[in-house]
Design an enzyme around this catalytic site. Structure first.
Site, PDB file in Angstrom:
ATOM      1  N   ARG A  17      10.755   5.736   4.892  1.00 45.36           N
ATOM      2  CA  ARG A  17      10.962   7.083   4.859  1.00 45.36           C
ATOM      3  C   ARG A  17      11.418   7.637   6.181  1.00 45.36           C
ATOM      4  NH1 ARG A  17       5.389   9.417   3.231  1.00 45.36           N
ATOM      5  NH2 ARG A  17       6.289  11.261   3.992  1.00 45.36           N
ATOM      6  N   TYR A  21      12.011  -1.880  -1.556  1.00 42.70           N
ATOM      7  CA  TYR A  21      11.798  -0.490  -1.646  1.00 42.70           C
ATOM      8  C   TYR A  21      13.236   0.284  -1.844  1.00 42.70           C
ATOM      9  CZ  TYR A  21       6.813  -0.361  -0.357  1.00 42.70           C
ATOM     10  OH  TYR A  21       5.533  -0.329  -0.111  1.00 42.70           O
ATOM     11  N   ASP A  73       2.058   5.108  -0.325  1.00 44.05           N
ATOM     12  CA  ASP A  73       1.472   6.299   0.116  1.00 44.05           C
ATOM     13  C   ASP A  73       1.332   7.142  -0.720  1.00 44.05           C
ATOM     14  OD1 ASP A  73       1.174   5.482   3.095  1.00 44.05           O
ATOM     15  OD2 ASP A  73       3.023   6.218   3.613  1.00 44.05           O
ATOM     16  N   ARG A  91       0.784  -1.269   0.067  1.00 41.51           N
ATOM     17  CA  ARG A  91       0.046   0.030  -0.009  1.00 41.51           C
ATOM     18  C   ARG A  91       0.930   1.172  -0.014  1.00 41.51           C
ATOM     19  NH1 ARG A  91      -4.516  -1.724   4.528  1.00 41.51           N
ATOM     20  NH2 ARG A  91      -5.283  -3.452   3.670  1.00 41.51           N
TER      21      ARG A  91
END
Lengths: 244, 244
Positions: free
Chosen positions: B197, B110, B52, B50
């Site tokens: 992040r 990621y 962002d 999911r």
């Protein structure tokens, strides 16, 4: 008056090209507006290459004259803070009073980038031309290299443009592949309007035929835009660098 | 019913992330709408990660069930013709009925990309985070590698998110540099909301201090988001691939 040379990167997607036009947003307008704001004096700027609507630049060069005593690094920072995020000044330097971004240039180098695979790309959609047909890169490179030299390129000049001198000297012209991407790079003393896009479009449609170099030169010799192939779209094109 | 697995690339700039939300345009909504149009049946899709708001994907994976007999290549072409240009299906394949894009995944990877130089970039502005301060890449890489293993990552979970199990196993975590770009890549079985992040933002602020690995692990052990550093912005992040 100081003479300041800027090296500029831009994403041309949202602009009607480099050159100032009435009723259209151009890169030149955006930079002049920013300079006028920063120096508080109407300031005009001279660009090395007049990129068309939608064309990008990794290294456009421009110069302007100013009485401002602002340090170069502050000019660069103030410009980048004032300009929209799709235009960035990557270098600012002081040059001699007679430096002219357009007339002092000895060569410009353009790169055309093709995404050559079966499906498009979301992330590269604004900077590459999606062309799913197969490309014979070696043949395209041979055709490219045959263009090196001084020639009349009127067959590759956008119809309607009125350049009296259509002789350009190509210093380097090549085509190569890196994974899904096929690149064309052309360095020349000068370019006619739409020349790179017409050359790339023509070569893409020639490559799979026998005797493609001769065919390309027959098109050149015709000095007639209508015998060359269709131009590839602007968003694959970028003004890479200008030499002085 | 057929079960079809899609690999999807997207530019997240103009979307409120992957997951369906009322009154917001999301990637999942766009794909479901396209599938519903193509199959003429209300079709829902399951995503592996999911992402962002503003986060991109080079290789998001999703699956959907359908009675349509359309060949896979036609599904891919029809989707790419129907979807907006910032979402592209790069692969479509038939999978077993029990394949579930989210629950069958063994790892997600990621990548976070930083533009590390004195001035921003026009062409990379949507896909990299402009961070002009110097980065000690070797120290950042050491800190990254110390995160490999099974740990409680609640210190790096977005406050307000309610994941009961905050244990993730990191398989690989590294940082390296290529010219102006600094990359962070993290592969794990699962990620908490905002985890990548928060980790990157924390490491960027740790690197120049002595004993950074210990500091990072003290933050981990605190299990408290408020002790970690500020998150880096979403536009540098991309879901690179999902393994099954």
């Amino acid at each position: 008056m100081r003479n300041i040379k800027l090296t500029i990167e831009y994403d041309g997607t949202n602009y009607h090209g480099w050159q100032i036009q009435p009723n259209a947003i151009t890169i030149q307008t955006a930079i002049q507006d920013a300079l006028t704001k920063i120096t508080k004096t109407q300031t005009s700027i001279i660009g090395a290459g007049r990129t068309d609507t939608g064309v990008h630049a990794a290294g456009q060069v421009a110069n302007f004259h100013t009485r401002s005593q602002m340090p170069l690094i502050s000019f660069q920072k103030a410009l980048n803070a004032t300009l929209p995020r799709d235009i960035v000044v990557i270098n600012a330097e002081e040059v001699s009073p007679d430096f002219h971004a357009r007339f002092s240039a000895v060569s410009r180098c353009y790169r055309y980038t093709i995404l050559n695979r079966a499906y498009p790309s979301a992330l590269l959609r604004s900077s590459t031309y999606f062309f799913p047909e197969s490309i014979e890169v070696r043949d395209a490179d041979t055709a490219c290299q045959s263009l090196v030299g001084k020639r009349d390129f009127s067959s590759f000049q956008r119809s309607g443009s009125e350049r009296i001198n259509s002789i350009c000297e190509i210093y380097e012209c090549r085509c190569w592949q890196d994974q899904d991407l096929v690149y064309f790079e052309i360095e020349a003393d000068a370019f006619l309007r739409g020349m790179v896009r017409a050359i790339v479009g023509t070569i893409l449609k020639l490559y799979d035929r026998e005797d493609s170099v001769n065919q390309l030169h027959k098109i050149l010799d015709a000095r007639d835009r209508s015998v060359a192939g269709a131009s590839v779209p602007p968003h694959g094109l970028s003004l890479l660098r200008v030499k002085y």
